[in-house]
Design a protein around this motif. Sequence first.
Motif, PDB file in Angstrom:
ATOM      1  N   GLU A  52      13.512  27.502  36.288  1.00 41.82           N
ATOM      2  CA  GLU A  52      14.072  28.221  35.148  1.00 41.82           C
ATOM      3  C   GLU A  52      13.930  27.388  33.878  1.00 41.82           C
ATOM      4  N   CYS A  81      11.631  32.274  34.184  1.00 41.11           N
ATOM      5  CA  CYS A  81      11.572  31.686  35.520  1.00 41.11           C
ATOM      6  C   CYS A  81      10.140  31.810  36.023  1.00 41.11           C
ATOM      7  N   CYS A 140      17.717  31.685  38.865  1.00 40.93           N
ATOM      8  CA  CYS A 140      16.625  32.576  39.213  1.00 40.93           C
ATOM      9  C   CYS A 140      16.547  32.681  40.737  1.00 40.93           C
TER      10      CYS A 140
END
Length: 119
Positions: free
Chosen positions: A6, A22, A95
């Motif tokens: 991320e 991400c 993420c």
Amino acid sequence: QVQLAESGGGLVHPGGSLGLSCAASGSVSNINAMGWYRQAPGKQRELVAVITRGGATHYGTSVYGRFTISSDNAKNMVYLQMNNLKPEDTAVYYCTAEYQDGLEVVDYWGQGTRVTVSS
């Protein structure tokens, strides 16, 4: 195996905007969906938004209408555009990728990026 990285967290004033990114790497062809979760101090991790490989999206109720998730399958990227941010959006944002491993589904998580909404 999937690796997620991320980027884009930081400090923003209430009412401001921030974008998160991400990047997925590894066995990305077996990813069914990607998304974002967040965890605020003292609270459980909660869904922010998810997007399938086909582009279908789903949002958590607390961010609906303010956040937008998108993806670029060719680049193996997922994005989260956050608008009209509120102090209660302060959290670590993670993420996630849903990976199809044969008949099993495995969830992979990134390390997280911190978002702080404060004046």
